[in-house]
Design a protein around this motif. Sequence first.
Motif, PDB file in Angstrom:
ATOM      1  N   ILE A   1     -17.104  -8.229  -0.756  1.00  0.00           N
ATOM      2  CA  ILE A   1     -16.224  -8.355  -1.928  1.00  0.00           C
ATOM      3  C   ILE A   1     -15.555  -7.010  -2.250  1.00  0.00           C
ATOM      4  N   PRO A   2     -16.327  -5.918  -2.427  1.00  0.00           N
ATOM      5  CA  PRO A   2     -15.628  -4.644  -2.674  1.00  0.00           C
ATOM      6  C   PRO A   2     -14.692  -4.239  -1.535  1.00  0.00           C
ATOM      7  N   ALA A   3     -15.080  -4.468  -0.287  1.00  0.00           N
ATOM      8  CA  ALA A   3     -14.196  -4.084   0.829  1.00  0.00           C
ATOM      9  C   ALA A   3     -12.901  -4.895   0.786  1.00  0.00           C
ATOM     10  N   TYR A   4     -13.059  -6.205   0.545  1.00  0.00           N
ATOM     11  CA  TYR A   4     -11.875  -7.071   0.496  1.00  0.00           C
ATOM     12  C   TYR A   4     -10.948  -6.662  -0.641  1.00  0.00           C
ATOM     13  N   TYR A   5     -11.544  -6.371  -1.822  1.00  0.00           N
ATOM     14  CA  TYR A   5     -10.697  -6.076  -2.983  1.00  0.00           C
ATOM     15  C   TYR A   5     -10.171  -4.636  -2.986  1.00  0.00           C
ATOM     16  N   VAL A   6     -10.386  -3.919  -1.892  1.00  0.00           N
ATOM     17  CA  VAL A   6      -9.645  -2.683  -1.621  1.00  0.00           C
ATOM     18  C   VAL A   6      -8.567  -2.971  -0.563  1.00  0.00           C
ATOM     19  N   ILE A   7      -8.986  -3.600   0.539  1.00  0.00           N
ATOM     20  CA  ILE A   7      -8.074  -3.786   1.675  1.00  0.00           C
ATOM     21  C   ILE A   7      -6.928  -4.749   1.331  1.00  0.00           C
TER      22      ILE A   7
ATOM     23  N   TYR B   1      -3.194   2.467  -6.077  1.00  0.00           N
ATOM     24  CA  TYR B   1      -4.224   3.471  -6.391  1.00  0.00           C
ATOM     25  C   TYR B   1      -5.036   3.839  -5.152  1.00  0.00           C
ATOM     26  N   VAL B   2      -5.551   2.820  -4.437  1.00  0.00           N
ATOM     27  CA  VAL B   2      -6.451   3.129  -3.315  1.00  0.00           C
ATOM     28  C   VAL B   2      -5.717   3.754  -2.128  1.00  0.00           C
ATOM     29  N   LEU B   3      -4.406   3.628  -2.096  1.00  0.00           N
ATOM     30  CA  LEU B   3      -3.635   4.254  -1.011  1.00  0.00           C
ATOM     31  C   LEU B   3      -3.052   5.597  -1.439  1.00  0.00           C
ATOM     32  N   SER B   4      -3.188   5.954  -2.719  1.00  0.00           N
ATOM     33  CA  SER B   4      -2.483   7.142  -3.194  1.00  0.00           C
ATOM     34  C   SER B   4      -3.215   8.418  -2.788  1.00  0.00           C
ATOM     35  N   SER B   5      -2.453   9.481  -2.790  1.00  0.00           N
ATOM     36  CA  SER B   5      -2.948  10.778  -2.341  1.00  0.00           C
ATOM     37  C   SER B   5      -4.232  11.157  -3.083  1.00  0.00           C
ATOM     38  N   GLY B   6      -5.247  11.525  -2.332  1.00  0.00           N
ATOM     39  CA  GLY B   6      -6.504  11.939  -2.936  1.00  0.00           C
ATOM     40  C   GLY B   6      -7.533  10.825  -3.011  1.00  0.00           C
ATOM     41  N   TYR B   7      -7.104   9.577  -2.893  1.00  0.00           N
ATOM     42  CA  TYR B   7      -8.046   8.451  -3.012  1.00  0.00           C
ATOM     43  C   TYR B   7      -8.163   7.639  -1.720  1.00  0.00           C
TER      44      TYR B   7
ATOM     45  N   TYR C   1     -11.479   5.330  -0.797  1.00  0.00           N
ATOM     46  CA  TYR C   1     -11.413   3.879  -0.983  1.00  0.00           C
ATOM     47  C   TYR C   1     -10.939   3.136   0.281  1.00  0.00           C
ATOM     48  N   TYR C   2      -9.711   3.396   0.696  1.00  0.00           N
ATOM     49  CA  TYR C   2      -9.142   2.567   1.765  1.00  0.00           C
ATOM     50  C   TYR C   2      -9.867   2.785   3.096  1.00  0.00           C
ATOM     51  N   ARG C   3     -10.006   4.072   3.489  1.00  0.00           N
ATOM     52  CA  ARG C   3     -10.679   4.357   4.754  1.00  0.00           C
ATOM     53  C   ARG C   3     -12.135   3.869   4.704  1.00  0.00           C
ATOM     54  N   ARG C   4     -12.767   4.086   3.582  1.00  0.00           N
ATOM     55  CA  ARG C   4     -14.155   3.666   3.393  1.00  0.00           C
ATOM     56  C   ARG C   4     -14.269   2.136   3.532  1.00  0.00           C
TER      57      ARG C   4
END
Lengths: 472, 95
Positions: free
Chosen positions: A290-296, A348-354, A358-361
Amino acid sequence: MSALTLASLRAAGQNSPEPVERALAAAQAVAPLNALISLDAEGARRCTAATDAPLSGVPFVHKDLFCTRGLRTTCGSKMLADFVPPYDATIVERLAKAGAVTIGKANMDEFAMGSSNENSAFGPVCNPWDTTRVPGGSSGGSAALVAANVVAFATGSDTGGSVRQPAAFCGITGFKPTYGRVSRYGMVAYASSLDQAGVLARSAADCAEVLQVMAGHDPRDATSVERPVDDYRAALELGVRGLRIGVARPLFGAGVRDAMQATVHAALRELEAAGAVLVDVDLPSLPLSIPAYYVIAPAEASSNLSRYDGVRYGHRAENAKGLRDLYGRSRAEGFGTEVKRRILTGTYVLSSGYYDAYYRRAQQVRRLIADDFARAFAGVDLIAGPTTPDVAFRLGEKTADPLAMYAADINTVAVNLAGLPAISLPAGFIDGLPAGLQLIGRAFDEARLFAAGHALQSRSDWHLQLAPGAVR
Amino acid sequence: MAIETAQLHHLAHLARLDLPVAEEQRLAQDLNALLGLVAQLQDAAVDALTPMAHPHDVAASLRPDRVDEIDRSSELERIAPLMQGGLFLVPKVIE
């Protein structure tokens, strides 16, 4: 009238105008369900197909995210409320060539973002089993129209469960193919590495016939896989003798209602009685899906939906004071709340610094989940569990709490992260509402899912039960 | 890390999405709740894993490099909100 199937339509006489006229009348009769965004009676009556085409004269509906030339394609959004595509999606072409007759476009959660069909700009859809409840989503209109006996099948799309979950909530069969098995050309994009077109019908046998037409390589979709399509119809007769089905404990985990666990176990015992061997398997990383999906998914959505800018097509704000104002207001006016939520999350999860946090994780966790499936499939042919933790919930019950809505996707999203095929099969009833058994297969092993689904449906009649709101 | 109003405005700017003031508080709350949910990703032992961007580890299939698109400009013009002389019109960018 009993449940509509491809066989019952053929028995009634192929190529007569009757099935189409009946479907059009049935669609009008169930209008209060709000399952259709557009009815195309004129187009449906104009269709003529060769009598030897595999789905000749069979009426059906497309989820309203498949581009249909000359017929508006709204994606359940105000953004595309007047969008009339100048081309057909590949599966629209293929089904038309096979003789199937589109009677209209089904309601859906806006841009396929939702699990209840309450996020549509065209209003929510009601479940034919209980009109105070949701039909599931995002292919809620498609599921409701099959369950209401208006059509024998409907197309859908599945990014995190959007075919399987509404099929389970509406007591029908829903099939999500392997990522890349069906062309995404002309299917409005939500999350491109997860989206896959699917089919909703009464039975596994009917899903097999329809997928046979839809599946196959398409040079217009670079993610469509060049690999021969199996003979799904022949696969139906393979049976399940000796088939090893992994009963995945985490799919019966916390949050899955006791009655759902018991109902699905009972359905699995039917498969066991048909010769399947049930063994326990583990998917230890499932809770992270669920957390992975709601980032990707939001990350990909924020990128995909950047195309809606009020310039080339779609909603355009009036009297814009400059280009930035045109973009900002066109998008604010055109998108609903859930879409905005996901665009902002993705930004947010794609923005610089995050990005790394988030996204890579999330992509690394995605690998972990795919590896879980690979390990489990080393010892079994299919993996089984409930499609959903509970039966259809009430309209409005979860709208104030997006996280509660997301949490209910726990048994479906991992399949999309891993890109696997899966089927949801009617498995019985809880308090008069349908429950679904999900079977998950190895990549490109659609045939085995059809074999198991057909074996279960040869021993049970849950899939043929008609909802109180169905046209008889 | 909680998203405050200033950061929400920055995200809305990046996303080219105007947010009505009345929706701001609710959206910030929702985003913060979601960040709370996805925080569990940080505890997963995945440092050694290659990020998975796509379900299949195969190269995308290529098609021959030839022009096969037909000219659809007149059809595209019909669905464009504002077009003139084959050009999409936007508000003036340079004064």
